[in-house]
Design a protein around this motif. Structure first.
Motif, PDB file in Angstrom:
ATOM      1  N   ARG A  24       0.836  -1.208   0.000  1.00 15.80           N
ATOM      2  CA  ARG A  24       0.000   0.000   0.000  1.00 15.80           C
ATOM      3  C   ARG A  24       0.870   1.258   0.000  1.00 15.80           C
ATOM      4  O   ARG A  24       0.589   2.216  -0.707  1.00 15.80           O
ATOM      5  N   LEU A  25       1.953   1.229   0.773  1.00 15.93           N
ATOM      6  CA  LEU A  25       2.872   2.364   0.802  1.00 15.93           C
ATOM      7  C   LEU A  25       3.531   2.557  -0.570  1.00 15.93           C
ATOM      8  O   LEU A  25       3.625   3.679  -1.067  1.00 15.93           O
ATOM      9  N   LEU A  26       3.968   1.474  -1.178  1.00 16.13           N
ATOM     10  CA  LEU A  26       4.586   1.565  -2.501  1.00 16.13           C
ATOM     11  C   LEU A  26       3.595   2.087  -3.542  1.00 16.13           C
ATOM     12  O   LEU A  26       3.963   2.891  -4.411  1.00 16.13           O
ATOM     13  N   LEU A  27       2.359   1.654  -3.446  1.00 17.49           N
ATOM     14  CA  LEU A  27       1.334   2.133  -4.375  1.00 17.49           C
ATOM     15  C   LEU A  27       1.087   3.620  -4.170  1.00 17.49           C
ATOM     16  O   LEU A  27       0.989   4.382  -5.143  1.00 17.49           O
ATOM     17  N   ARG A  28       1.037   4.028  -2.916  1.00 16.16           N
ATOM     18  CA  ARG A  28       0.866   5.456  -2.631  1.00 16.16           C
ATOM     19  C   ARG A  28       2.043   6.259  -3.185  1.00 16.16           C
ATOM     20  O   ARG A  28       1.871   7.297  -3.807  1.00 16.16           O
ATOM     21  N   PHE A  29       3.247   5.747  -2.982  1.00 11.81           N
ATOM     22  CA  PHE A  29       4.445   6.399  -3.490  1.00 11.81           C
ATOM     23  C   PHE A  29       4.397   6.511  -5.013  1.00 11.81           C
ATOM     24  O   PHE A  29       4.682   7.568  -5.581  1.00 11.81           O
ATOM     25  N   ALA A  30       4.028   5.422  -5.689  1.00 14.17           N
ATOM     26  CA  ALA A  30       3.973   5.430  -7.151  1.00 14.17           C
ATOM     27  C   ALA A  30       2.925   6.430  -7.649  1.00 14.17           C
ATOM     28  O   ALA A  30       3.187   7.201  -8.584  1.00 14.17           O
ATOM     29  N   ASN A  31       1.761   6.439  -7.032  1.00 17.12           N
ATOM     30  CA  ASN A  31       0.702   7.372  -7.443  1.00 17.12           C
ATOM     31  C   ASN A  31       1.100   8.815  -7.172  1.00 17.12           C
ATOM     32  O   ASN A  31       0.892   9.700  -8.008  1.00 17.12           O
ATOM     33  N   ASP A  32       1.667   9.074  -6.008  1.00 14.57           N
ATOM     34  CA  ASP A  32       2.107  10.432  -5.685  1.00 14.57           C
ATOM     35  C   ASP A  32       3.256  10.861  -6.594  1.00 14.57           C
ATOM     36  O   ASP A  32       3.334  12.018  -7.014  1.00 14.57           O
ATOM     37  N   GLY A  33       4.149   9.928  -6.902  1.00 18.39           N
ATOM     38  CA  GLY A  33       5.250  10.230  -7.814  1.00 18.39           C
ATOM     39  C   GLY A  33       4.735  10.589  -9.196  1.00 18.39           C
ATOM     40  O   GLY A  33       5.230  11.524  -9.832  1.00 18.39           O
ATOM     41  N   TYR A  34       3.715   9.873  -9.653  1.00 17.43           N
ATOM     42  CA  TYR A  34       3.110  10.179 -10.952  1.00 17.43           C
ATOM     43  C   TYR A  34       2.526  11.590 -10.949  1.00 17.43           C
ATOM     44  O   TYR A  34       2.727  12.358 -11.889  1.00 17.43           O
ATOM     45  N   LYS A  35       1.847  11.935  -9.871  1.00 16.77           N
ATOM     46  CA  LYS A  35       1.281  13.286  -9.762  1.00 16.77           C
ATOM     47  C   LYS A  35       2.398  14.334  -9.774  1.00 16.77           C
ATOM     48  O   LYS A  35       2.261  15.394 -10.388  1.00 16.77           O
TER      49      LYS A  35
END
Length: 157
Positions: A115-126
């Motif tokens: 979940r943390l990695l997914l949040r990181f990936a999504n925030d990084g995309y933004k």
């Protein structure tokens, strides 16, 4: 992150070489795959390319058999571009080793870590989208006026 990103670009270039298309055309095809059936205008919007450049991309991809143009049933003036699924499957086979490697890696993480990695990936995309918009503003500013723009400090890395 930079090494991983660069390696991903190199991997994509190798696949594009095998497919007989340029890496930038391959990236446009990937965006088409993610977006689904879209107009050339929408593809230009999400890639940042001009509509003229997109016409060239679509022409090349269509000639290679990777995409097709489809007229809108209700408005014959409107043309959609869509990926030819059979050709996407052919290209997709080259990504299996990468997918398998990532699956092995991800299986070693807990649900909480994922979940943390997914949040990181999504925030990084933004963050990348934000940076892209900022860059577009700089590029669209005449060179003589760029000095007055607030630029982020240079990284020491």
């Amino acid at each position: 992150m930079r090494r991983s990103s660069a390696q991903g670009v190199m991997y994509g270039q190798a696949v594009a070489n095998v497919a007989g298309i340029s890496n930038s055309d391959m990236e446009c095809m990937d965006i088409l795959h993610l977006e689904g059936r879209v107009t050339a205008g929408r593809l230009a919007e999400v890639t940042g390319l001009t509509t003229g450049a997109i016409t060239g991309v679509v022409d090349r991809l269509e000639k290679a058999g990777y995409v097709r143009r489809e007229r809108d049933e209700s408005d014959r003036r409107k043309v959609f571009i869509s990926v030819v699924d059979e050709k996407a499957v052919e290209i997709g086979k080259f990504y299996v080793p990468m997918q398998e490697a990532m699956n092995r890696l991800l299986s070693s993480y807990t649900d909480s870590e994922l979940r943390l990695l997914l949040r990181f990936a999504n925030d990084g995309y933004k963050g990348v989208l934000e940076a892209t918009e900022a860059l577009k503003k700089v590029i669209d500013t005449p060179p003589e006026k760029r000095a007055s723009l607030k630029m982020p400090p240079k990284s020491r890395r």
